[in-house]
Enzyme design. Structure first.
Site, short mmCIF file in Angstrom:
data_model
loop_
_atom_site.label_atom_id
_atom_site.label_comp_id
_atom_site.label_asym_id
_atom_site.label_seq_id
_atom_site.Cartn_x
_atom_site.Cartn_y
_atom_site.Cartn_z
N GLU A 36 0.84 -1.20 0.00
CA GLU A 36 0.00 0.00 0.00
C GLU A 36 0.87 1.25 0.00
O GLU A 36 1.86 1.33 0.72
CB GLU A 36 -0.90 -0.01 1.24
N LYS A 103 -9.84 2.49 -2.49
CA LYS A 103 -10.05 1.83 -1.20
C LYS A 103 -11.41 2.19 -0.62
O LYS A 103 -11.72 3.36 -0.39
CB LYS A 103 -8.93 2.26 -0.25
N CYS A 137 -5.47 -3.00 2.16
CA CYS A 137 -5.19 -2.98 3.60
C CYS A 137 -6.43 -3.15 4.48
O CYS A 137 -6.92 -4.25 4.67
CB CYS A 137 -4.41 -1.71 3.95
#
Length: 247
Positions: A36, A103, A137
């Site tokens: 990330e 994300k 993540c």
């Protein structure tokens, strides 16, 4: 690819990752995944580090994908056409095209939701016949997002900056997502410290039955493993648990 990151210094980090990408490609990798915000670290200062979509770090991935005839994925802080910052997983193909996944779950514990806009759309792409779904993540904690894509996914990708204090969560959640969705999960974590918060790597590839294909230690390294769509199909045929899942 598990590596340290020069804090908020994308040019230095890109230079450090270039020989690792070449190493991965030399080992036969067709899909190469970085952590990330692989070029800058997980910075909450997007006004300093974010690039326009199509900017230098994305172009680096595109150039490396073309040079090595492989697909590359890494998360990048980017500014969209609407002027909002997003934490995008960027997939670059050898033909120069890209796919971006924003994300969906910004990490509110670190204030990411105050600096980066949340994505809203799932992304699954075809990589040489493999159905690959992109996450980033913190998304790993939300099982329902993975469940929603299980029927059309062979491999989930999770680039991450997952710190030492919650490292066992990382290990457990990677395996849980693989087992409950009967798919491969590849989690790629950074190493090194960011703002005095250590990261212990532990990048891992987990197969559809929850077995570990590889699990990295705390060192910078390239790890490779085979992912086969036929194994996913065979697992789901032998153990048809997904058919019993209620909506």
């Amino acid at each position: 690819m598990q590596h340290d990151i020069a804090w908020e210094d994308p040019e230095t980090t890109r230079a450090k990752t270039e020989p690792m990408i070449a190493e991965a490609a030399g080992a036969g990798a067709r899909l190469i995944v970085l952590p990330e915000m692989f070029a800058t670290g997980f910075s909450m200062q997007p006004e300093l580090i974010a690039e326009d979509e199509g900017g230098p770090t994305e172009q680096f991935l595109v150039q490396q994908a073309a040079e090595h005839a492989a697909h590359l994925v890494g998360s990048v802080a980017q500014r969209g056409e609407d002027g909002r910052y997003r934490n995008n997983a960027v997939l670059a193909r050898p033909d120069g095209s890209v796919t971006r996944y924003a994300k969906i779950h910004p990490f509110s514990f670190a204030g990411e939701h105050e600096r980066y806009a949340a994505g809203s759309d799932f992304v699954t792409v075809d990589v040489e016949g493999l159905r690959v779904s992109l996450f980033v993540c913190y998304d790993l904690r939300f099982a329902d997002e993975f469940w929603a894509l299980a029927a059309t996914t062979d491999l989930y990708l999770v680039p991450a900056n997952w710190p030492r204090p919650r490292h066992e969560h990382w290990r457990a959640l990677l395996r849980a997502r693989a087992i409950e969705n009967q798919a491969y999960v590849l989690g790629v974590n950074r190493i090194g410290a960011a703002a005095d918060l250590p990261h212990d790597g532990g990048s891992a590839l987990i197969d559809p039955l929850g077995a570990t294909v590889f699990e990295a230690d705390t060192a910078a390294a390239v790890h490779t493993g085979d992912v086969e769509a036929d194994v996913v199909q065979q697992t789901r045929t032998t153990f048809p648990f997904l058919a019993d899942r209620r909506a």
